[in-house]
Motif scaffolding. Structure first.
Motif, PDB file in Angstrom:
ATOM      1  N   SER A   1       3.174   4.348   5.773  1.00 24.57           N
ATOM      2  CA  SER A   1       1.836   5.297   5.607  1.00 24.57           C
ATOM      3  C   SER A   1       0.738   4.744   6.632  1.00 24.57           C
ATOM      4  N   ASP A   2       0.526   3.535   6.871  1.00 21.21           N
ATOM      5  CA  ASP A   2      -0.586   3.313   7.893  1.00 21.21           C
ATOM      6  C   ASP A   2      -0.242   3.599   9.378  1.00 21.21           C
ATOM      7  N   ARG A   3       1.263   3.479   9.511  1.00 24.38           N
ATOM      8  CA  ARG A   3       1.698   3.544  11.012  1.00 24.38           C
ATOM      9  C   ARG A   3       1.859   5.270  11.319  1.00 24.38           C
TER      10      ARG A   3
ATOM     11  N   ASN B   1       4.656  -4.198  10.891  1.00 26.83           N
ATOM     12  CA  ASN B   1       3.658  -3.509  11.670  1.00 26.83           C
ATOM     13  C   ASN B   1       4.170  -3.681  13.400  1.00 26.83           C
TER      14      ASN B   1
ATOM     15  N   SER C   1       3.953   1.111   2.282  1.00 27.14           N
ATOM     16  CA  SER C   1       2.380   1.011   2.771  1.00 27.14           C
ATOM     17  C   SER C   1       2.462   0.983   4.528  1.00 27.14           C
TER      18      SER C   1
END
Length: 452
Positions: A307-309, A342, A304
């Motif tokens: 995918s976000d970064r 993150n 996840s």
């Protein structure tokens, strides 16, 4: 408010009274058996000193004549005296007491009219002398002895309660002294309490208070340092935004205003990120407990995050990828671990530079879940390695902008999850690898994840 002194008194006073009553009872039962022997000897003594002449006159030799009310056998200190010639009673100290003629000599118990009599009989010729006493008369004597035994114990209860009250108060005086000492302190005095003269029972409490004061001192010091550092770090971007705002007012062309607006937008984004990281760091204090402690899949979480970064990596021309295996269960706060990943991925993208490669690898090592963020960037200089975990430290030789909080936040989250975070060489022997090794998951959780 509950009183410790009253609670101790309510326990000690009944216990002391019970001990006194038990001691008196033991003395009483010991005295009871002795009393039977003494009273038996008394009957023998009286019977052996009775003389009867030829005219049936009775006299007591060597004994003081008793009062009439003490010769009935029904009084606690009295005995019944009877003289028999054959089967005929020729004398009785209490005519109302009807006992049958004696049939033998020595000590004997007889029951007449439902009453038990202890008796002693001597015989000389056809003359029998009986000395007797009712059992209930002996019990009256025993009751008098019991009163003499128990009354002092009962009468000492108020005195004992008074001594216990003041004695407990004296024993609790160190607690009052500690309370008074703490009350006199101001908020900045975190000095430990002196324990050398403290009683052994109070010392564990004082040691715990000293440990709390030490942790509070460290927390307040860290808070002061954090506020000072945050104020220093926020001052520069805020001043920069102020200067850009002044320049915007003086701009003479649309192109110049657009350039200043672009710089303002970059400054606002940078300030927003710095503020967000400061709030995150404040929330992740060393003593903070996990708000949520639940099992989660580390592989799914890493997927996840990548995918976000991915969009950020694409903008910075960085090749971001994920290497994962079977599901790995970690117990903790999934959102905090997401913040950790993150920050590590953002640092790798920002400091790796364009055309670099960043891999997020999730695997198991000796039964422990491990996540690694590897990059092919310039890495960290040897001189900067000891200080990269410090807040706001950015190191040297980096053109990328940052707040210097990413690794500090990652380390805080790792400590909360009892994980080990370390720095190693990156991909192809260059760059940097940040490795986070979590504690092994319980067997039942690992089995459930594999079955799923």
């Amino acid at each position: 408010m509950r009183s410790l002194r009253r609670r101790l008194l309510l326990w000690l006073l009944p216990a002391t009274l019970l001990a006194g009553l038990l001691a008196s009872a033991a003395t009483y039962w010991g005295a009871l058996s002795e009393l039977d022997e003494v009273l038996g000897d008394q009957l023998k003594g009286i019977g052996q000193h009775v003389v009867v002449d030829e005219n049936n006159r009775v006299s007591l030799t060597g004994l003081r004549q008793r009062d009439d009310d003490r010769m009935s056998g029904e009084q606690s200190h009295g005995v019944l005296l009877q003289i028999w010639r054959g089967a005929t009673q020729i004398f009785s100290s209490d005519p109302d007491s009807i006992l049958p003629p004696p049939v033998g000599t020595g000590l004997a118990d007889i029951t007449v009219g439902g009453q038990l009599w202890h008796s002693f009989v001597t015989r000389e010729g056809d003359v029998s002398v009986r000395v007797a006493q009712q059992r209930k008369a002996r019990w009256e004597a025993v009751a008098e002895i019991a009163m003499h035994l128990f009354w002092p114990v009962l009468s000492l209860v108020p005195v004992l309660a008074l001594f216990l009250w003041f004695g407990i108060g004296y024993g609790l005086r160190p607690l009052r002294e500690i309370a008074a000492s703490l009350k006199r302190r101001d908020a900045n005095n975190m000095q430990p309490i002196y324990t050398a003269a403290m009683p052994g029972e109070v010392k564990p409490l004082v040691d715990a208070l000293n440990d709390l004061l030490h942790r509070l001192d460290n927390a307040f010091t860290a808070q002061k340092n954090f506020i000072a550092d945050a104020a220093h770090e926020l001052r520069t971007p805020i001043m920069g935004l102020g200067l850009q705002a002044e320049l915007l007012e003086r701009a003479s062309s649309a192109a110049e205003r657009e350039e200043i607006n672009a710089q303002l937008r970059v400054g606002v984004v940078r300030l927003a990120r710095l503020s967000e990281q400061l709030l995150t760091l404040a929330r992740l204090s060393p003593d903070a407990q996990l708000a949520e402690d639940q099992p989660f899949d580390l592989c799914a979480l890493a997927r996840s995050v990548v995918s976000d970064r991915s969009r950020v990596a694409e903008v910075n021309d960085v090749d971001l990828g994920l290497v994962e295996g079977t599901p790995l269960i970690v117990r903790g706060n999934a959102e905090n671990v997401r913040i950790l990943l993150n920050n590590l991925v953002d640092n790798a993208i920002r400091y790796g530079g364009s055309h670099s490669r960043v891999d997020v690898v999730v695997h198991s090592h000796e039964g422990r879940p491990v996540v690694e963020v590897r990059d092919t960037g310039p890495g960290i200089a040897e001189v900067d390695l000891p200080r990269v975990w410090e807040r706001f430290y950015r190191g040297s030789g980096h053109a990328a902008s940052g707040s210097g909080l990413g690794l500090s936040i990652a380390r805080r989250i790792a400590e909360q999850h009892h994980a080990v975070i370390s720095l190693e060489r990156g991909l192809d022997g260059r760059g940097l690898t940040v490795r986070v090794c979590f504690p092994g998951a319980p067997a039942d959780l690992a089995y459930a994840a594999t079955a799923h």
